[in-house]
Design a protein around this motif. Sequence first.
Motif, PDB file in Angstrom:
ATOM      1  N   PRO A 183       6.922  13.786 -55.098  1.00  0.00           N
ATOM      2  CA  PRO A 183       5.756  14.680 -55.232  1.00  0.00           C
ATOM      3  C   PRO A 183       5.905  15.597 -56.442  1.00  0.00           C
ATOM      4  O   PRO A 183       7.020  15.867 -56.885  1.00  0.00           O
ATOM      5  N   LEU A 184       4.792  16.071 -56.940  1.00  0.00           N
ATOM      6  CA  LEU A 184       4.842  17.000 -58.081  1.00  0.00           C
ATOM      7  C   LEU A 184       5.144  18.416 -57.609  1.00  0.00           C
ATOM      8  O   LEU A 184       5.737  19.212 -58.328  1.00  0.00           O
ATOM      9  N   THR A 185       4.715  18.727 -56.371  1.00  0.00           N
ATOM     10  CA  THR A 185       4.981  20.062 -55.818  1.00  0.00           C
ATOM     11  C   THR A 185       5.493  19.903 -54.376  1.00  0.00           C
ATOM     12  O   THR A 185       5.251  18.881 -53.733  1.00  0.00           O
ATOM     13  N   TYR A 186       6.185  20.930 -53.902  1.00  0.00           N
ATOM     14  CA  TYR A 186       6.775  20.887 -52.554  1.00  0.00           C
ATOM     15  C   TYR A 186       6.332  22.108 -51.760  1.00  0.00           C
ATOM     16  O   TYR A 186       6.164  23.191 -52.329  1.00  0.00           O
ATOM     17  N   ASP A 187       6.185  21.933 -50.463  1.00  0.00           N
ATOM     18  CA  ASP A 187       5.778  23.101 -49.679  1.00  0.00           C
ATOM     19  C   ASP A 187       6.964  24.032 -49.397  1.00  0.00           C
ATOM     20  O   ASP A 187       8.129  23.649 -49.515  1.00  0.00           O
ATOM     21  N   LYS A 188       6.626  25.258 -49.044  1.00  0.00           N
ATOM     22  CA  LYS A 188       7.625  26.325 -48.893  1.00  0.00           C
ATOM     23  C   LYS A 188       8.736  25.951 -47.913  1.00  0.00           C
ATOM     24  O   LYS A 188       9.919  26.161 -48.183  1.00  0.00           O
ATOM     25  N   GLU A 189       8.359  25.349 -46.770  1.00  0.00           N
ATOM     26  CA  GLU A 189       9.346  24.990 -45.752  1.00  0.00           C
ATOM     27  C   GLU A 189      10.428  24.074 -46.314  1.00  0.00           C
ATOM     28  O   GLU A 189      11.621  24.241 -46.060  1.00  0.00           O
ATOM     29  N   LYS A 190       9.973  23.083 -47.090  1.00  0.00           N
ATOM     30  CA  LYS A 190      10.920  22.105 -47.668  1.00  0.00           C
ATOM     31  C   LYS A 190      11.850  22.797 -48.656  1.00  0.00           C
ATOM     32  O   LYS A 190      13.043  22.491 -48.727  1.00  0.00           O
ATOM     33  N   CYS A 191      11.301  23.718 -49.436  1.00  0.00           N
ATOM     34  CA  CYS A 191      12.123  24.432 -50.427  1.00  0.00           C
ATOM     35  C   CYS A 191      13.172  25.290 -49.731  1.00  0.00           C
ATOM     36  O   CYS A 191      14.330  25.323 -50.134  1.00  0.00           O
ATOM     37  N   ILE A 192      12.767  25.940 -48.656  1.00  0.00           N
ATOM     38  CA  ILE A 192      13.714  26.800 -47.920  1.00  0.00           C
ATOM     39  C   ILE A 192      14.822  25.942 -47.309  1.00  0.00           C
ATOM     40  O   ILE A 192      16.008  26.250 -47.410  1.00  0.00           O
TER      41      ILE A 192
END
Length: 310
Positions: free
Chosen positions: A192-201
């Motif tokens: 993906p080009l961007t990731y959601d906050k949960e995945k980043c955390i």
Amino acid sequence: MIKIYAPASIGNVGVGFDILGAAIIPIDGTLLGDCISIQSSNTFQFNCHGNFSDQLPKDIKKNIIWQAWNWFNEIIKKKIQISITLEKNMPIGSGLGSSASSIVASVLALNQFYKTNLNKKELIDIMGKLEGNISGSVHYDNVAPCYLGGLQLITDDKNHLTQKLPIFDNWLWVIAWPGVTLSTSTARNILPLTYDKEKCIKNSRNLSTFIHALYTKKSELAIRVMIDTIAEPYRIPLIPNFLKIKDAVTKLGASTCNISGSGPTLFSICLNFSIANKVKKWLEKNYIKNKKGFVYICKIDQLGARKIRI
Ligand code: HSE
């Protein structure tokens, strides 16, 4: 004559997409890494042999070795004619840092042969850029461990671009390349080009816990958090039966099973030889697709690229 060997490496190491990389060496003594030899010549000559030499591009200008030679000629502003020999021991598009191995060996050999005396920072910068030309994006998680050995953390800080991390001596790294290739750019374009906050955390939590566990010598904790939320879930369709394989080797006692770099090589950490041998045999039977494929039990290569006696 100068001869340099540069080892295979595992990019991402299961928890640090683009920022962790480990150099490895098979425990049976197999030279799993490319070698570059350079000697004087009246004209530029490129020779290539080794198990995987037939995979190289036919157009010499697309060859990384030619590009590295060209780079050095530009640095010294003079075209020096040399005879350069590549022993291509690493399969291209395998996820084991094959291009990094050729790049690191040629850059170090050229730096010595040309007596350019570039420092570590300058060398790694050239290596990263050459790797970027090949894979389409600059990432150091193969060139850094291949050059410097051990487990490397890529920081992106211009004065400390890569830092060696401690790693458990007793971990055995079973690597399995099925004998088929997967291009790094294909495996990157699927992300993906961007990731959601949960995945980043989740990703930050796992990676920072992993590094904490390395420094506090908590092997079980390190293993538990080797979870890739950034690349692996999206790359599953590129590796047939990946989840079934992971399940099978875990049942045999393996502590982990992840994709090495952008795949299709898989690596599995095992805590003793009995498990490692079982996992090796299972992967040979169930993951290897042809005669070119291989499975090795490896240790971390702490030395990185080095001169080889001729
Ligand atoms: N970190 C890179 C990737 C490694 O996973 O795309 C490529 O070998």
